[in-house]
Design a protein around this motif. Structure first.
Motif, short mmCIF file in Angstrom:
data_model
loop_
_atom_site.label_atom_id
_atom_site.label_comp_id
_atom_site.label_asym_id
_atom_site.label_seq_id
_atom_site.Cartn_x
_atom_site.Cartn_y
_atom_site.Cartn_z
N PRO A 13 0.57 -1.28 0.41
CA PRO A 13 0.00 -0.02 -0.15
C PRO A 13 1.13 1.06 -0.48
CG PRO A 13 -1.01 -1.82 1.75
CD PRO A 13 0.40 -2.46 1.45
N ARG A 14 0.08 2.50 -0.17
CA ARG A 14 1.23 3.18 -0.58
C ARG A 14 1.77 3.74 1.00
NH1 ARG A 14 -1.05 9.57 -2.36
NH2 ARG A 14 0.64 10.04 -3.17
N GLY A 15 1.14 3.64 1.67
CA GLY A 15 2.30 4.70 2.35
C GLY A 15 2.99 3.52 3.48
N LEU A 16 3.40 1.98 3.57
CA LEU A 16 4.21 0.97 2.88
C LEU A 16 4.99 1.08 2.15
CD1 LEU A 16 2.33 -1.91 4.69
CD2 LEU A 16 3.41 -0.35 6.53
N ARG A 17 5.09 1.53 0.95
CA ARG A 17 5.69 1.47 0.00
C ARG A 17 6.79 2.79 0.27
NH1 ARG A 17 2.29 3.15 -5.25
NH2 ARG A 17 1.44 0.84 -4.94
N THR A 18 6.39 4.28 1.17
CA THR A 18 6.90 5.11 1.15
C THR A 18 7.84 5.08 2.31
OG1 THR A 18 5.31 6.81 0.99
CG2 THR A 18 7.17 7.52 1.92
N VAL A 19 7.46 3.65 2.79
CA VAL A 19 8.52 3.39 4.67
C VAL A 19 9.47 2.78 3.57
CG1 VAL A 19 8.83 2.49 6.79
CG2 VAL A 19 7.31 3.68 6.47
N ALA A 20 9.21 1.68 2.66
CA ALA A 20 9.97 0.66 2.15
C ALA A 20 11.03 1.85 1.55
CB ALA A 20 9.12 -0.23 1.19
N LYS A 21 10.34 2.69 0.43
CA LYS A 21 11.82 3.08 -0.42
C LYS A 21 12.94 3.86 0.57
CE LYS A 21 12.23 6.61 -4.30
NZ LYS A 21 13.12 7.33 -3.99
N TYR A 22 11.68 4.79 1.81
CA TYR A 22 13.22 5.33 2.43
C TYR A 22 14.06 4.70 3.19
CZ TYR A 22 14.98 8.03 6.03
OH TYR A 22 15.98 8.68 7.08
N VAL A 23 13.99 3.21 3.46
CA VAL A 23 14.53 2.41 4.31
C VAL A 23 15.43 2.29 2.76
CG1 VAL A 23 15.25 0.26 4.61
CG2 VAL A 23 13.11 1.24 5.97
N VAL A 24 15.32 1.35 1.59
CA VAL A 24 16.61 1.18 0.80
C VAL A 24 17.34 2.62 0.36
CG1 VAL A 24 16.15 0.93 -1.61
CG2 VAL A 24 14.70 -0.66 -0.31
N ASP A 25 16.51 3.94 0.79
CA ASP A 25 17.75 4.96 -0.25
C ASP A 25 18.11 5.25 0.90
OD1 ASP A 25 16.10 4.84 -2.49
OD2 ASP A 25 14.72 6.76 -2.14
N HIS A 26 18.05 5.00 2.69
CA HIS A 26 18.76 5.52 3.10
C HIS A 26 19.18 4.96 4.80
CE1 HIS A 26 17.58 9.05 1.85
NE2 HIS A 26 16.71 8.60 1.83
N PRO A 27 19.87 3.40 4.48
CA PRO A 27 19.96 2.15 5.04
C PRO A 27 20.97 2.50 6.37
CG PRO A 27 21.11 1.54 2.65
CD PRO A 27 20.39 3.01 3.50
N SER A 28 21.47 3.58 5.85
CA SER A 28 22.10 3.67 7.45
C SER A 28 21.20 4.79 8.33
CB SER A 28 23.79 4.77 6.40
OG SER A 28 24.76 3.55 5.52
N ASP A 29 21.07 6.21 7.92
CA ASP A 29 20.14 6.71 8.83
C ASP A 29 18.91 5.49 9.68
OD1 ASP A 29 21.38 8.44 7.88
OD2 ASP A 29 19.59 9.92 7.34
N PHE A 30 19.09 4.66 8.61
CA PHE A 30 17.06 3.62 9.31
C PHE A 30 18.30 3.31 10.69
CE2 PHE A 30 15.38 -0.11 9.72
CZ PHE A 30 13.87 -0.03 9.75
N GLY A 31 18.87 2.08 10.31
CA GLY A 31 19.96 1.81 11.26
C GLY A 31 20.26 2.77 12.55
#
Length: 287
Positions: A13-31
């Motif tokens: 869904p759109r909201g989860l897609r936004t989060v998933a893309k953020y994690v893929v793009d910014h794995p260091s920040d996410f960690g």
């Protein structure tokens, strides 16, 4: 984990897609960041982050983040800060701004270059060299990157064309293209509608698509044959293009090498033409 997220993004869904893309793009920040900080940066609620973790089969958010935290610990390697940066930091408020921007530029160049795998770069070079025609498109700030790639690249790759030309749209220029042709699109967040539409049109025409972008996931429904990812994080509002330039320079080096003697002969002919037409300024002899 990154590959799993890429695989499921089109189905989310759109909201989860936004989060998933953020994690893929910014794995260091996410960690590194807390759940609230990650939610703020991604522009979603903390509940959405928890939902993504559950969707990916984890018992909670922390369990999903753990692999990213461990990766940071295992790969962390501090770079020694040059003395000239330290001198800038001591040069007042603007000196500190200059120092921060300098360190950021060096970091994203390194990050961008180390992401490029030799096998993929060779595939891209071979794809471009072997294509019937290669089209190159970008708009706004990214257009400067495309213009430079075309200006130098056409000497090694005479089939390279920068589109649109003469105030047309990129789609107008791609009307006669098809299988055997390649489109290179350069874009960074926020992605331009014109470029996305040109990419979709190229795919419908049966063209191969190469993206030079700040993410492997530009749009969930847009599948490129190859994507070269460059970091564009900056210390001010707009993206820093130093990493993008570095990736383009690397691609140009491969094209010149793959172009062989013919490419080097074309480069010499361009230089001779510019010399003969006095394209370059030179200082006259002193009298």
């Amino acid at each position: 984990m990154i590959s799993e997220l890429k695989a499921v993004i089109p189905e989310l869904p759109r909201g989860l897609r936004t989060v998933a893309k953020y994690v893929v793009d910014h794995p260091s920040d996410f960690g590194l960041d807390s759940i609230r900080e990650t939610a703020r940066k991604a522009g979603v609620s903390t509940y959405t982050l928890v939902r993504l973790a559950e969707r990916m089969g984890f018992s909670g958010y922390d369990e999903m983040r753990d692999p990213f935290r461990h990766a940071l610990v295992s790969t962390a390697a501090g770079l020694e800060q040059p003395q000239w940066v330290e001198r800038l930091e001591e040069a007042g408020a603007l000196g500190r701004v200059q120092a921060e921007a300098s360190v950021n530029a060096m970091a994203i160049v390194q990050r961008s270059l180390e992401r490029q795998k030799a096998a993929q770069m060779q595939r891209v070079a071979d794809l471009l060299i072997g294509a019937r025609s290669v089209y190159l498109t970008a708009v706004r700030a990214s257009y400067g990157m495309a213009y430079y790639l075309h200006y130098v690249g056409e000497m090694a790759l005479p089939s390279l064309q920068l589109v649109p030309r003469h105030m047309n749209s990129a789609i107008d220029e791609l009307h006669q293209a098809g299988e055997g042709d390649v489109l290179i699109a350069i874009m960074v967040t926020p992605y331009s509608r014109e470029t996305i539409e040109a990419c979709r049109f190229a795919r419908r025409k049966g063209m191969k698509l190469v993206l030079i972008a700040d993410s492997e996931i530009v749009s969930p429904d847009l599948q490129a044959d190859e994507t070269l990812v460059a970091a564009v994080i900056s210390t001010y509002h707009f993206g820093c293009y130093a990493g993008l330039v570095a990736v383009i320079e690397m691609l140009l080096a491969l094209l010149v090498e793959r172009g062989g003697d013919a490419a080097r002969a074309r480069i010499r002919s361009y230089e001779e033409l510019r010399r003969d037409t006095q394209a370059y300024w030179s200082a006259g002899k002193a009298r």
